[in-house]
Write a protein that holds these residues in place. Structure first.
Motif, PDB file in Angstrom:
ATOM      1  N   ILE A 254      29.640  49.500  87.285  1.00 60.00           N
ATOM      2  CA  ILE A 254      29.724  49.983  88.673  1.00 60.00           C
ATOM      3  C   ILE A 254      28.518  49.512  89.475  1.00 60.00           C
ATOM      4  CG2 ILE A 254      29.673  52.044  90.115  1.00 60.00           C
ATOM      5  CD1 ILE A 254      31.277  53.501  87.992  1.00 60.00           C
ATOM      6  N   MET A 255      27.328  49.540  88.872  1.00 56.32           N
ATOM      7  CA  MET A 255      26.127  49.106  89.563  1.00 56.32           C
ATOM      8  C   MET A 255      26.237  47.641  89.970  1.00 56.32           C
ATOM      9  SD  MET A 255      23.155  49.686  90.853  1.00 56.32           S
ATOM     10  CE  MET A 255      22.527  51.242  90.202  1.00 56.32           C
ATOM     11  N   GLN A 256      26.703  46.783  89.053  1.00 57.00           N
ATOM     12  CA  GLN A 256      26.811  45.359  89.368  1.00 57.00           C
ATOM     13  C   GLN A 256      27.891  45.101  90.423  1.00 57.00           C
ATOM     14  OE1 GLN A 256      24.592  42.904  88.120  1.00 57.00           O
ATOM     15  NE2 GLN A 256      23.652  44.882  87.693  1.00 57.00           N
ATOM     16  N   VAL A 257      28.980  45.839  90.362  1.00 57.25           N
ATOM     17  CA  VAL A 257      30.037  45.685  91.373  1.00 57.25           C
ATOM     18  C   VAL A 257      29.493  46.062  92.754  1.00 57.25           C
ATOM     19  CG1 VAL A 257      32.258  46.572  92.172  1.00 57.25           C
ATOM     20  CG2 VAL A 257      31.928  46.025  89.759  1.00 57.25           C
ATOM     21  N   ALA A 258      28.633  47.080  92.817  1.00 53.41           N
ATOM     22  CA  ALA A 258      28.107  47.565  94.092  1.00 53.41           C
ATOM     23  C   ALA A 258      27.101  46.600  94.697  1.00 53.41           C
ATOM     24  CB  ALA A 258      27.474  48.935  93.905  1.00 53.41           C
ATOM     25  N   VAL A 259      26.227  46.021  93.857  1.00 52.59           N
ATOM     26  CA  VAL A 259      25.105  45.243  94.408  1.00 52.59           C
ATOM     27  C   VAL A 259      25.362  43.737  94.424  1.00 52.59           C
ATOM     28  CG1 VAL A 259      23.448  47.008  93.754  1.00 52.59           C
ATOM     29  CG2 VAL A 259      23.908  45.117  92.167  1.00 52.59           C
ATOM     30  N   CYS A 260      26.388  43.267  93.716  1.00 59.42           N
ATOM     31  CA  CYS A 260      26.661  41.824  93.667  1.00 59.42           C
ATOM     32  C   CYS A 260      27.763  41.468  94.663  1.00 59.42           C
ATOM     33  CB  CYS A 260      27.062  41.394  92.252  1.00 59.42           C
ATOM     34  SG  CYS A 260      25.761  41.655  91.030  1.00 59.42           S
ATOM     35  N   GLY A 261      27.462  41.707  95.952  1.00 62.67           N
ATOM     36  CA  GLY A 261      28.476  41.515  96.980  1.00 62.67           C
ATOM     37  C   GLY A 261      29.010  40.108  97.064  1.00 62.67           C
ATOM     38  N   GLU A 262      28.138  39.101  96.947  1.00 56.52           N
ATOM     39  CA  GLU A 262      28.586  37.713  97.062  1.00 56.52           C
ATOM     40  C   GLU A 262      29.492  37.323  95.908  1.00 56.52           C
ATOM     41  OE1 GLU A 262      25.339  35.089  97.529  1.00 56.52           O
ATOM     42  OE2 GLU A 262      24.629  35.968  99.424  1.00 56.52           O
ATOM     43  N   HIS A 263      29.171  37.815  94.700  1.00 59.97           N
ATOM     44  CA  HIS A 263      30.001  37.494  93.530  1.00 59.97           C
ATOM     45  C   HIS A 263      31.357  38.196  93.607  1.00 59.97           C
ATOM     46  CE1 HIS A 263      26.735  35.511  91.221  1.00 59.97           C
ATOM     47  NE2 HIS A 263      25.955  36.366  91.888  1.00 59.97           N
ATOM     48  N   ILE A 264      31.347  39.430  94.083  1.00 60.15           N
ATOM     49  CA  ILE A 264      32.593  40.208  94.154  1.00 60.15           C
ATOM     50  C   ILE A 264      33.433  39.765  95.340  1.00 60.15           C
ATOM     51  CG2 ILE A 264      33.565  42.543  94.301  1.00 60.15           C
ATOM     52  CD1 ILE A 264      32.000  41.946  91.726  1.00 60.15           C
ATOM     53  N   GLY A 265      32.768  39.369  96.432  1.00 61.66           N
ATOM     54  CA  GLY A 265      33.495  38.919  97.626  1.00 61.66           C
ATOM     55  C   GLY A 265      33.766  40.024  98.625  1.00 61.66           C
ATOM     56  N   TRP A 266      32.930  41.056  98.616  1.00 62.72           N
ATOM     57  CA  TRP A 266      33.149  42.157  99.562  1.00 62.72           C
ATOM     58  C   TRP A 266      33.041  41.662 101.004  1.00 62.72           C
ATOM     59  CZ3 TRP A 266      35.263  46.117  97.433  1.00 62.72           C
ATOM     60  CH2 TRP A 266      34.837  46.669  96.217  1.00 62.72           C
ATOM     61  N   ARG A 267      33.972  42.126 101.854  1.00 64.11           N
ATOM     62  CA  ARG A 267      33.875  41.913 103.301  1.00 64.11           C
ATOM     63  C   ARG A 267      33.420  43.222 103.958  1.00 64.11           C
ATOM     64  NH1 ARG A 267      39.835  40.333 104.912  1.00 64.11           N
ATOM     65  NH2 ARG A 267      40.216  42.091 103.499  1.00 64.11           N
ATOM     66  N   ASN A 268      33.084  43.140 105.260  1.00 65.10           N
ATOM     67  CA  ASN A 268      32.712  44.352 106.006  1.00 65.10           C
ATOM     68  C   ASN A 268      33.971  45.092 106.471  1.00 65.10           C
ATOM     69  OD1 ASN A 268      29.909  44.141 105.808  1.00 65.10           O
ATOM     70  ND2 ASN A 268      29.796  42.761 107.572  1.00 65.10           N
ATOM     71  N   VAL A 269      34.718  45.555 105.478  1.00 61.77           N
ATOM     72  CA  VAL A 269      35.960  46.289 105.732  1.00 61.77           C
ATOM     73  C   VAL A 269      35.960  47.506 104.800  1.00 61.77           C
ATOM     74  CG1 VAL A 269      37.195  44.200 106.433  1.00 61.77           C
ATOM     75  CG2 VAL A 269      37.217  44.891 104.029  1.00 61.77           C
ATOM     76  N   THR A 270      37.082  48.201 104.706  1.00 59.33           N
ATOM     77  CA  THR A 270      37.196  49.316 103.764  1.00 59.33           C
ATOM     78  C   THR A 270      37.106  48.785 102.336  1.00 59.33           C
ATOM     79  OG1 THR A 270      38.564  50.587 105.288  1.00 59.33           O
ATOM     80  CG2 THR A 270      38.674  51.202 102.964  1.00 59.33           C
ATOM     81  N   ARG A 271      36.145  49.326 101.569  1.00 62.24           N
ATOM     82  CA  ARG A 271      35.908  48.846 100.210  1.00 62.24           C
ATOM     83  C   ARG A 271      36.284  49.940  99.223  1.00 62.24           C
ATOM     84  NH1 ARG A 271      29.809  46.203 100.964  1.00 62.24           N
ATOM     85  NH2 ARG A 271      30.414  44.555 102.432  1.00 62.24           N
ATOM     86  N   LEU A 272      37.213  49.628  98.317  1.00 66.42           N
ATOM     87  CA  LEU A 272      37.676  50.575  97.306  1.00 66.42           C
ATOM     88  C   LEU A 272      37.353  50.022  95.922  1.00 66.42           C
ATOM     89  CD1 LEU A 272      41.219  51.530  98.690  1.00 66.42           C
ATOM     90  CD2 LEU A 272      39.063  52.738  99.021  1.00 66.42           C
ATOM     91  N   LEU A 273      36.808  50.896  95.083  1.00 62.35           N
ATOM     92  CA  LEU A 273      36.538  50.548  93.686  1.00 62.35           C
ATOM     93  C   LEU A 273      37.351  51.489  92.815  1.00 62.35           C
ATOM     94  CD1 LEU A 273      35.033  49.223  91.311  1.00 62.35           C
ATOM     95  CD2 LEU A 273      33.167  50.837  91.700  1.00 62.35           C
ATOM     96  N   VAL A 274      38.310  50.928  92.051  1.00 66.12           N
ATOM     97  CA  VAL A 274      39.115  51.729  91.120  1.00 66.12           C
ATOM     98  C   VAL A 274      38.492  51.593  89.736  1.00 66.12           C
ATOM     99  CG1 VAL A 274      41.388  52.113  90.126  1.00 66.12           C
ATOM    100  CG2 VAL A 274      41.193  51.375  92.513  1.00 66.12           C
ATOM    101  N   PHE A 275      38.068  52.706  89.179  1.00 62.83           N
ATOM    102  CA  PHE A 275      37.392  52.730  87.872  1.00 62.83           C
ATOM    103  C   PHE A 275      38.350  53.394  86.881  1.00 62.83           C
ATOM    104  CE2 PHE A 275      34.628  54.748  84.707  1.00 62.83           C
ATOM    105  CZ  PHE A 275      33.748  53.724  84.389  1.00 62.83           C
TER     106      PHE A 275
END
Length: 803
Positions: A254-275
């Motif tokens: 979860i920590m890496q998914v949160a802080v590695c935005g460029e690798h994950i490809g997060w945009r400035n939109v609604t961000r959902l993480l299903v664990f």
């Protein structure tokens, strides 16, 4: 016991009063030496810049006081420094309004929060408030990252997730036309469960003929994409792994998914993480069991999409994880099997904007779970702010759907928000003090789980405007020993006094103390002040309205005469223990009015010419007269007659004035008594007139007329009339009737007696004639005989009728 209660009550009252005075006296208590210090005390404090404002004996800090108090002390509004806070909107783009099917917008062109940028100027103690709007935009883009536990127990779940991409894309298209999905997996730190295992076991941790991949901490399998088929393909290639202990290393992932935005490809939109997992979790401290002691650094460590520092950094703490999820606007959905629901529900309470859903044994319900969780998360907006500067506070008030409002912590949130709904918040920011150096600060407010935010620049008002015009090393400040600003000297270091005339080394000099003793006495500053540089600076009272003054602090404004428990009767002010009366008032306590209008009689004469007007009240020179204007003479003839009609109409509702009673007869107080013995008697403190008057029915009524010591007219009246005794009609009528009856009976008896006598004579005559007829029948013919018989018969009948 009876004595103790009043004493305790009195003591408590005194303490409460003193406390109230102190609380309301923050301006004076601050002992401010400059205008800047004064305005930082609170929003109620102002500084008088008038050079002539201070009286002898008053310290420079006396210039700092509440605004109303300064006005009463003679400081005009133009000479009071009282800067106020302000605000300015630098970016205020309106929230996006559009209907379904409208032109597609880029995420950066969609506005859900308004305003976007503000500048606030804060004065200590004065809140600055502004309104914030939030509106859920329709067709807002969504990024969803699916993070899955690939330990052996999730083998059947993986089969159902392999087709998740296209199915989820289809379902999410009902919510948004711009949806992207990604995938990642985790197992556990490799150093933990396999310290003593063989290399072969590390390559295939599963037992028997099961083919498993080697264990890993976290792997980013698929960057966020809008291609659902690519998701299915890559996930379909994944293999499960294994480890020895039940808790998994999900927090690392979860920590890496949160802080590695460029690798994950997060945009400035609604961000959902299903664990998704069927096990518990390791957290900070558990890494020490494997010899890992360094705390997690909260940074991205992905190489070739693999987390490379799992053996080096411990698991993150929950608080650390919450911070990073919030900083990156990620909303978490925990898809957990039934067994671990209680654990993750407790975790949800610690992570804002998170949800927990029950995952079926094989993850077959995962799509419905994600849709439900998304709807739950997106229907609630919760505001959060960045760290506040020292001394700055913030308060929220919400106005949600259907008129629902909230304050305090509930003022941060609104629930049950549908797409297109608009809600608003009132946000108040207050500075309790100026920060060090008075530098501007910036804070941000945003809805949790959203990338949009309000940026607020805070400027602090720490000095008065007059400070800019100060003269350094001014001659007014004792040969340049201070800066003359805002009507007073701000002394250089080491100098004190109203004009900076002394150094701190001279304040205890015996020679200087002599100048502070009145008439060469022993008391310094009359025990009401301190000797500073040979000049008395008077002490301050708890009550800000009370002050010592004078060269030797021997004057005050609170020890003057009082009237009606008011200082100077409320008609003047106290100066050096003497009342200075307002216009038209005189006397030691200003309780004597010079206004004679209250002594004017109806004839426009002062006291009707029968007295003098003293302190607004008539003093009648003729002892017979009394009343507010010496108009009443209770012992003079005609007084009773003068008030007769009014007493009659008010007491009995009769008389000539009964129609105009309310208008003409309300000049006295009416008091009813039961009988004449209850009327007031002579000998009391004011003259009294006893009256007896007759009404139109010859009935008497009794009353007294007087003017009491409060110059009020009083009438006591007997509540029943005294009417004269008249003939009794009933006995008379009875007598008349009885007389008539007796006369009737007497007449009837006389008539009866006469009839009896007459009848007897007729009967005797009849008998005599009958005897004569017996012997003369021969001589009578038949006709005569029949006539005689008929007459006899008629007489007999009349006799019996009369009887």
């Amino acid at each position: 016991m009876n004595l103790k209660l009043p004493l305790i009550s009195t003591l408590l009252a005194v303490i409460c009063y003193s406390s109230a005075q102190q609380e309301g006296n923050e301006c004076i208590k601050a002992n401010a030496k400059s205008c800047g210090e004064c305005i930082q005390v609170g929003a109620k404090c102002g500084w008088c810049t008038d050079p002539e404002f201070l009286k002898q004996g008053e310290a420079t800090s006396t210039r700092c006081d509440e605004l109303e108090s300064l006005r009463k002390r003679g400081c005009s509004g133009a000479k009071v420094e009282n800067p106020r806070g302000s605000q300015e909107a630098l970016k205020n783009k309106t929230v996006t309004n559009r209907n379904k099917g409208a032109k597609k917008l880029r995420p950066e062109d969609i506005t859900q929060i308004q305003p976007q940028k503000l500048t606030l100027s804060l004065r200590s103690g004065e809140p600055q408030s502004f309104n914030l709007k939030f509106k859920r935009a329709e067709d807002y883009p969504i990024d969803l990252y699916y993070l899955m536990d690939l330990s052996y127990s999730m083998k059947d779940d993986l089969e159902n997730v392999k087709n998740l991409g296209t199915q989820l894309m289809l379902e999410m298209s009902k919510i948004t036309s711009d949806f992207r999905i990604g995938f990642g997996s985790f197992v556990e730190k490799t150093v933990m469960p396999y310290i003593s295992t063989t290399p072969a076991k590390l390559l295939n941790p599963c037992t028997g003929d099961q083919n498993c991949t080697s264990p890993f901490s976290y792997k980013n399998v698929l960057k966020l994409t809008s291609n659902g088929q690519e998701f299915n393909t890559l996930v379909g290639r994944q293999q499960i792994s294994g480890n020895l202990d039940s808790p998994e290393g999900g927090f690392d992932a979860i920590m890496q998914v949160a802080v590695c935005g460029e690798h994950i490809g997060w945009r400035n939109v609604t961000r959902l993480l299903v664990f998704s997992t069927d096990a518990g979790f390791h957290f900070a401290g558990d890494g020490k069991l494997g010899g890992i002691v360094l705390p997690n650094d909260g940074k991205c460590h992905l190489e070739n999409n693999m987390y490379t520092m799992s053996h080096y950094y411990d698991y993150p703490s929950i608080a650390h994880l919450v911070q990073k999820l919030s900083d990156n606007n990620i909303q978490t959905i925990f898809a957990i099997t039934e067994e671990f629901q209680p654990v993750y529900k407790e975790l949800k309470n610690l992570i804002p904007k998170s949800a927990v859903g029950t995952l079926s044994a094989n993850s077959s319900n995962v799509i419905n779970l994600i849709i439900d969780a998304y709807n739950s998360l997106s229907s609630e907006v919760i505001l959060e702010n960045s760290k506040l500067a020292e001394g700055v506070t913030i308060a929220y008030q919400s106005r949600c759907k259907n008129g629902v409002t909230g304050e305090g912590e509930m003022g941060r949130k609104c629930s049950n928000i549908s797409i297109g709904d608009e809600v608003s918040f009132t946000i108040s920011i207050t500075a309790k003090q100026c920060p060090k150096m008075g530098k501007p600060e910036t804070i941000k407010i945003k809805p949790l789980g959203f990338t949009e935010e309000v940026e607020i620049a805070l400027n602090f008002i720490c000095e008065c405007d007059c400070h800019k015009n100060g003269t350094e090393n001014s001659d007014i400040c004792h040969k340049g020993n201070g800066t003359y600003e805002c009507g007073a000297c701000r002394c250089n270091e080491g100098r004190i006094g109203r004009h900076c005339e002394c150094s701190t080394n001279e304040v205890t000099s015996e020679d200087l103390d002599k100048n502070c003793r009145k008439d060469n006495g022993t008391d310094i500053c009359s025990n009401n002040g301190d000797c500073v540089c040979g000049t008395c600076e008077c002490k301050k009272r708890e009550n800000p309205e009370e002050r010592y003054s004078g060269k030797f602090c021997d004057c005050d404004n609170f020890n003057c005469d009082r009237s009606n428990n008011k200082l100077c009767g409320g008609h003047g002010h106290c100066e050096c223990r003497v009342c200075i009366c307002d216009a038209n008032w005189t006397g030691s306590a200003c309780d004597c009015s010079l206004d004679t209008t209250t002594c004017l009689a109806s004839n426009k004469q002062i006291c009707n010419g029968r007295g003098t007007c003293e302190c607004g009240t008539c003093k009648c020179t003729d002892p017979k007269f009394q009343g507010p204007t010496c108009e009443i003479c209770p012992t003079c003839p005609g007084v009773c007659a003068e008030h007769k009609e009014c007493v009659q109409c008010r007491a009995f509702g009769t008389g000539e004035k009964k129609e105009t009673c309310e208008r003409d007869c309300s000049y006295f107080n009416l008091i009813k008594v039961k009988d004449r013995d209850k009327l007031p008697q002579p000998g009391q403190a004011f003259p009294l007139m006893h009256c007896k008057e007759r009404d139109a029915n010859d009935c008497w009524f009794y009353y007294t007329y007087a003017v009491n010591n409060n110059t009020e007219k009083e009438v006591h009246v007997v509540e029943t009339l005294d009417c004269p005794a008249g003939p009794d009609i009933i006995p008379i009528v009875a007598g008349v009737v009885a007389g008539i009856v007796l006369i009737g009976l007497a007449l009837l008896l006389i008539w009866k007696l006469l009839m009896i006598i007459h009848d007897r004579r007729e009967f005797a005559k009849f008998e005599k004639e009958k005897m004569n007829a017996k012997w003369d029948t021969v001589r009578m013919d038949s006709r005569q005989y029949l006539t005689a018989i008929f007459e006899k018969f008629v007489r007999a009948i009349m006799y019996f009728c009369r009887a």
